[in-house]
Design a protein around this motif. Sequence first.
Motif, PDB file in Angstrom:
ATOM      1  N   LEU A 102      38.550  24.973  40.317  1.00 40.60           N
ATOM      2  CA  LEU A 102      38.295  26.313  39.680  1.00 40.60           C
ATOM      3  C   LEU A 102      39.586  27.110  39.347  1.00 40.60           C
ATOM      4  O   LEU A 102      39.593  28.166  39.448  1.00 40.60           O
ATOM      5  N   SER A 103      40.513  26.295  39.287  1.00 38.68           N
ATOM      6  CA  SER A 103      41.802  26.964  38.948  1.00 38.68           C
ATOM      7  C   SER A 103      41.880  27.579  37.629  1.00 38.68           C
ATOM      8  O   SER A 103      41.153  27.779  36.789  1.00 38.68           O
ATOM      9  N   LEU A 104      42.785  28.926  37.804  1.00 42.38           N
ATOM     10  CA  LEU A 104      42.882  29.780  36.956  1.00 42.38           C
ATOM     11  C   LEU A 104      44.072  29.541  35.853  1.00 42.38           C
ATOM     12  O   LEU A 104      45.115  29.191  36.273  1.00 42.38           O
ATOM     13  N   SER A 105      43.563  29.549  34.465  1.00 40.68           N
ATOM     14  CA  SER A 105      44.568  29.415  33.722  1.00 40.68           C
ATOM     15  C   SER A 105      45.187  30.596  33.069  1.00 40.68           C
ATOM     16  O   SER A 105      44.593  31.788  33.246  1.00 40.68           O
ATOM     17  N   THR A 106      46.400  30.341  32.637  1.00 38.39           N
ATOM     18  CA  THR A 106      47.425  31.759  32.073  1.00 38.39           C
ATOM     19  C   THR A 106      46.498  32.491  31.032  1.00 38.39           C
ATOM     20  O   THR A 106      46.297  33.626  31.057  1.00 38.39           O
ATOM     21  N   PRO A 107      46.152  31.803  30.054  1.00 32.11           N
ATOM     22  CA  PRO A 107      45.371  32.558  28.991  1.00 32.11           C
ATOM     23  C   PRO A 107      44.218  32.857  29.316  1.00 32.11           C
ATOM     24  O   PRO A 107      43.729  34.108  28.998  1.00 32.11           O
ATOM     25  N   GLY A 108      43.474  32.046  30.322  1.00 33.72           N
ATOM     26  CA  GLY A 108      41.996  32.688  30.843  1.00 33.72           C
ATOM     27  C   GLY A 108      42.297  34.194  31.603  1.00 33.72           C
ATOM     28  O   GLY A 108      41.453  34.922  31.287  1.00 33.72           O
ATOM     29  N   VAL A 109      43.244  34.062  32.314  1.00 40.09           N
ATOM     30  CA  VAL A 109      43.699  35.476  33.184  1.00 40.09           C
ATOM     31  C   VAL A 109      43.891  36.500  32.354  1.00 40.09           C
ATOM     32  O   VAL A 109      43.524  37.398  32.516  1.00 40.09           O
ATOM     33  N   LEU A 110      44.852  36.100  31.375  1.00 39.87           N
ATOM     34  CA  LEU A 110      45.055  37.376  30.374  1.00 39.87           C
ATOM     35  C   LEU A 110      43.948  37.801  29.606  1.00 39.87           C
ATOM     36  O   LEU A 110      43.840  38.965  29.432  1.00 39.87           O
ATOM     37  N   GLY A 111      43.032  36.784  29.062  1.00 43.83           N
ATOM     38  CA  GLY A 111      41.948  37.252  28.288  1.00 43.83           C
ATOM     39  C   GLY A 111      40.920  38.033  29.293  1.00 43.83           C
ATOM     40  O   GLY A 111      40.400  39.024  28.700  1.00 43.83           O
ATOM     41  N   ALA A 112      40.756  37.636  30.649  1.00 42.77           N
ATOM     42  CA  ALA A 112      39.947  38.233  31.611  1.00 42.77           C
ATOM     43  C   ALA A 112      40.352  39.752  31.712  1.00 42.77           C
ATOM     44  O   ALA A 112      39.660  40.581  31.865  1.00 42.77           O
ATOM     45  N   VAL A 113      41.692  39.975  32.112  1.00 45.07           N
ATOM     46  CA  VAL A 113      42.211  41.134  32.102  1.00 45.07           C
ATOM     47  C   VAL A 113      42.313  42.279  31.060  1.00 45.07           C
ATOM     48  O   VAL A 113      41.882  43.225  31.314  1.00 45.07           O
TER      49      VAL A 113
END
Lengths: 290, 335
Positions: free
Chosen positions: A133-144
């Motif tokens: 379940l690692s968080l990806s950089t683009p994933g975190v940016l998109g979520a934020v």
Amino acid sequence: MCERDIRPADLGGGRLRPSLARRTAESVGRHVSEVLENEDLATADGLLQRIDPRAKLLAILLFSVTASLLRSPWLLAAMFAIALALAAASAVSPLSFARKVWGSAGLLAVLLAVPAATRLVTPGPVLVPLGALSLSTPGVLGAVTLVLRVVASAGTALLIVWTMRWSDLLGALTRLKVPDVIVATLAMTQKQIVSLMRTTQQIHLARESRTIAEGSVAENRDWVTGRMAFVVRKSIKTADDVYDAMLARGFSGSMCLVARVQGGRRDWAYLAAAAATAAALLGIDRAMLR
Amino acid sequence: MHIPDGYLGPQTYVVLDAAIVPVWAIAAAKVKSTLKARQVPLMALGAAFSFVIMMFNVPVIGGSTGHAVGATLIAILLGPWAAVLSVSIALVVQALLFGDGGITAIGANCFNMAVVMPFVGYYVYRLIAGNTDGLRRRVISSGIAAYVSIVVAAIFAGVEFGLQPLLAHTAAGQPLYAPYPLSVAVPAMAVEHLLFFGWVEALATMGVVAALGRSDSALLEMKPAARPLRWLWAAFAGLVLLTPIGVLAPGTAWGEWGAEEMKARLGFVPEGLAKVGGLWTAAIPDYAPAFVKNPLLGYLVAAIVGSVIVVGVTWGVAALVAKRENDDESSAAAA
């Protein structure tokens, strides 16, 4: 109910979970209080309360559209900060404002965005290693970005709800050339909603006061849908009564509402400032993209 | 199902906001021609009722409760066009008075809950209930109609969410609005409504229709349809003809993978899936009848066969229920 034995489990089995009737009565009661508190806030002495409702409505629509066009999370955070500052200048507690926005729309957005931040949904370099379940950089940016967009929009919308009386909003709609029949229907709807909510609350409190044991799911459902049917009958009966009252007062089919709102220099200045802020935010956003 | 602001991009909300205005105008004209001057109080009370019905906690199973939208119920009581206006007004009031549901998303919310739900619910109800006066058939019809309508509306909402990553993303492909693709958003919205909210809607609608049927059956009189029922059949036929578009979509819907695709994705086939996966062989596997070589034509044939079976079964069940009701009435009259 009275034809079957009461079991300990019916009485809650020692648990203090409120009954279905009490939960519904409290929920409806909260909504009624919310309407009344909103009216109090909207009549307080603050910055937005002094602005013409038309200017306020147009500015808030402009901010909502701007929030949907921004791409930078920093600028979306700035938009929420602007909404917070406007709330504070309008006699609204910033803490209540932030709690309301983050507690409803914000929380939902976080719950929805978190899975999208994982590498399972959004592949990319790992930002937070959590195994599968690692968080990806683009994933975190998109979520934020999504969460901030939602809270910026919700904060903007809450400014309408908390700083504008319903009657002023209707007046603004009339002056903005929304057909009278729609404005009249909206006006009547708000009054009837409060009336029906009070009826609903009383029905549930009455049920609560004469119940010593929770019935089965089917019994409760029958009771609830029976009360819904009562609300239907009451609504249609009230509609007939209201129509008769309208006829008695000379209603002939056409409507003409009187809008009491007046615009001035302050309102134009506010609208210009809102437009300039929106344009500046969009300009900076586009510049950051290059 | 209330979509807040921020989840839909301008490409979606502008289109839906613009599309909903003519629908409101047509609905207002239709309602005015049927209700005349009485429309204002009736619409206001319909909207207020629509708003308040969403506050009732409907017990479903165990300790769980849910809220019904009530759009199908209002369509049955007031007719579909009046329901469009009533539910729309309720949604606008919710957005502006309580901040529930977005301002830019008003068009999307009204489209899903105030247009799709009432029309699907009303026509499914008409289709199954026919012109019967029997309460049991009406109650069952209303439940099926409510269930189908909310699931269809949820699928529309899922499509709106699922289109966002395709319509708006950064140069690197990162979605700017709702982040999940169609293959996730549509099943997610459909499954939660198929398993839970659909039942809440169906149970609430059936309960109210049953209670009104016992106490004030005049309220359940068939309201004038928006269009004669043959238009529904024309629209249905149109949708069947459009099904080959599905062939254009690449890949398999999320979660509907077969053993081979599962192996390609996971590297192995789960034991249970391998054991039961081949137990049943469909008559028309992958919507491709063996006797049709052209995939587009095959998809169309599969759609026609499926539709005929579904309509036939529904018709058969409705005919059986009607026959049983007629028999009951005859027995009661004879007694």
